[in-house]
Design a protein around this motif. Sequence first.
Motif, PDB file in Angstrom:
ATOM      1  N   LYS A  88       0.806  -1.216   0.000  1.00  0.00           N
ATOM      2  CA  LYS A  88       0.000   0.000   0.000  1.00  0.00           C
ATOM      3  C   LYS A  88       0.842   1.270   0.000  1.00  0.00           C
ATOM      4  O   LYS A  88       0.327   2.348  -0.252  1.00  0.00           O
ATOM      5  N   GLN A  89       2.130   1.139   0.294  1.00  0.00           N
ATOM      6  CA  GLN A  89       3.035   2.274   0.379  1.00  0.00           C
ATOM      7  C   GLN A  89       4.247   2.033  -0.511  1.00  0.00           C
ATOM      8  O   GLN A  89       4.722   0.907  -0.615  1.00  0.00           O
ATOM      9  N   LYS A 138       3.208   8.737  -0.916  1.00  0.00           N
ATOM     10  CA  LYS A 138       3.679   7.370  -1.123  1.00  0.00           C
ATOM     11  C   LYS A 138       2.583   6.317  -1.177  1.00  0.00           C
ATOM     12  O   LYS A 138       2.876   5.132  -1.269  1.00  0.00           O
ATOM     13  N   SER A 139       1.334   6.730  -1.167  1.00  0.00           N
ATOM     14  CA  SER A 139       0.232   5.785  -1.311  1.00  0.00           C
ATOM     15  C   SER A 139       0.268   5.159  -2.701  1.00  0.00           C
ATOM     16  O   SER A 139       0.218   5.853  -3.714  1.00  0.00           O
ATOM     17  N   GLU A 141      -1.973   3.491  -4.265  1.00  0.00           N
ATOM     18  CA  GLU A 141      -3.210   3.753  -5.010  1.00  0.00           C
ATOM     19  C   GLU A 141      -3.185   5.143  -5.656  1.00  0.00           C
ATOM     20  O   GLU A 141      -3.542   5.300  -6.818  1.00  0.00           O
ATOM     21  N   LYS A 142      -2.736   6.140  -4.919  1.00  0.00           N
ATOM     22  CA  LYS A 142      -2.668   7.495  -5.468  1.00  0.00           C
ATOM     23  C   LYS A 142      -1.621   7.601  -6.569  1.00  0.00           C
ATOM     24  O   LYS A 142      -1.827   8.291  -7.565  1.00  0.00           O
TER      25      LYS A 142
END
Length: 58
Positions: A14-15, A47-48, A50-51
């Motif tokens: 996730k990161q 650092k996401s 998804e983003k």
Amino acid sequence: MPDDKTKRSPEDNKQIDINDPSEVSNWCRSLGCTADELKAAVSAVGKSAEKVKEHLGK
């Protein structure tokens, strides 16, 4: 938060840790981008994972 090498999933995916060369390489391969593009995306949106994917249009 530092990347904990003992926890591989699900939190780890996730990161994005741009300070870990192997992680940068894996993310670049997964997202089809260069290290510079990945670092620019992380700089722009954080650092996401998804983003970063959204930012790169993936």
